[in-house]
Scaffold this active site. Sequence first.
Site, PDB file in Angstrom:
ATOM      1  CG  ASN A  33      -1.790  -1.195   1.344  1.00  0.00           C
ATOM      2  OD1 ASN A  33      -1.996  -1.911   0.373  1.00  0.00           O
ATOM      3  ND2 ASN A  33      -2.306  -1.454   2.543  1.00  0.00           N
ATOM      4  CG  ASP A 259      -0.287   0.856   5.140  1.00  0.00           C
ATOM      5  OD1 ASP A 259       0.443   0.776   6.152  1.00  0.00           O
ATOM      6  OD2 ASP A 259      -1.165   0.009   4.873  1.00  0.00           O
TER       7      ASP A 259
END
Length: 304
Positions: A33, A259
């Site tokens: 991610n 992320d």
Amino acid sequence: MGGKLLSIGECMVELSQAGEGLLRKGFAGDTFNTAWYARACFPSDWSIDYFTAVGDDPLSADMLAMMEGAGIGTSLIRRIPGKTPGLYLITLKDGERTFSYWRDTAAAKKLAEDADHLRAAIEGADIVYFSGITLGILASDAADTLLSEARRAKAMGKTVVFDPNIRPRLWPNKEYMLKTIEDGARASSLVLPSFDDEAVHFGDADEAATIARYKALGVENVVVKNGPGGITLAFGSEPAIHVPSVNVDKVVDTTSAGDSFNGGFLSRLVEGVSPAEAAAHGAAVASTVIRHHGALVSPELLPR
Ligand code: AMP
């Protein structure tokens, strides 16, 4: 001047409910991610490469094609005959999401087994990114290999970035988990923890305690994310500063908030802006991500 970011970890197959008993297939995983959001936000003269291991099955081929389609380099990814990727299923019940995992035999667990290949990949990067999840999926000797290569990269002057991303279910016991997370931080020049995790597992009373603990391990730069409570960062010998989060009235899905923050934050840092400005951008990216479903939000929706 461009460069290369190498993100190391596991990307999994994601199955989510698509109605009428159907499942939708996607791909996600914390370090992947971050690579996705880095690709969306980094200057175009930077390459973003993912490092993992996959199998030689059609699902692994689909995963690599998706990464390439997103502009993320896959040439360093090991293909292991006979292996398959890890998989998770999201079940929705009364609005609550439950995750079931099948990852014990995932190819990614073998990502550090070819130490020469890992070393060469890291040597070719300017920024090396990994997480507590990356360490948590590895057998202890493989985790040691990755840690020693990260230490070597740090000693070479590379930017080594670590998100502790503490997930107890990946680890055999708490003591080993906390020790290995600390080893990950020691091997890094920049650590990006989420305060909630640090408070639960290390008992930190506030963000200042998290910063002090990582600084005491020899980490030069620490950025503590605290959901809507903002970001506290301490770079080098500068005093800690606080940067507010962006106000979000309706949070849809917090998957990938940390992320995506990391990808947005790093993208501004390489452009030479101040850490506070970089954190503001990370917060803007994360605030967009949590207004949408899923881990991977389309790059067109992200702030420039
Ligand atoms: P966390 O890892 O939960 O601290 O979240 C990472 C980042 O996402 C934070 O530093 C914020 O920038 C952003 N974020 C997470 N939750 C929220 C929220 N409820 N409102 C605004 N921003 C958020």
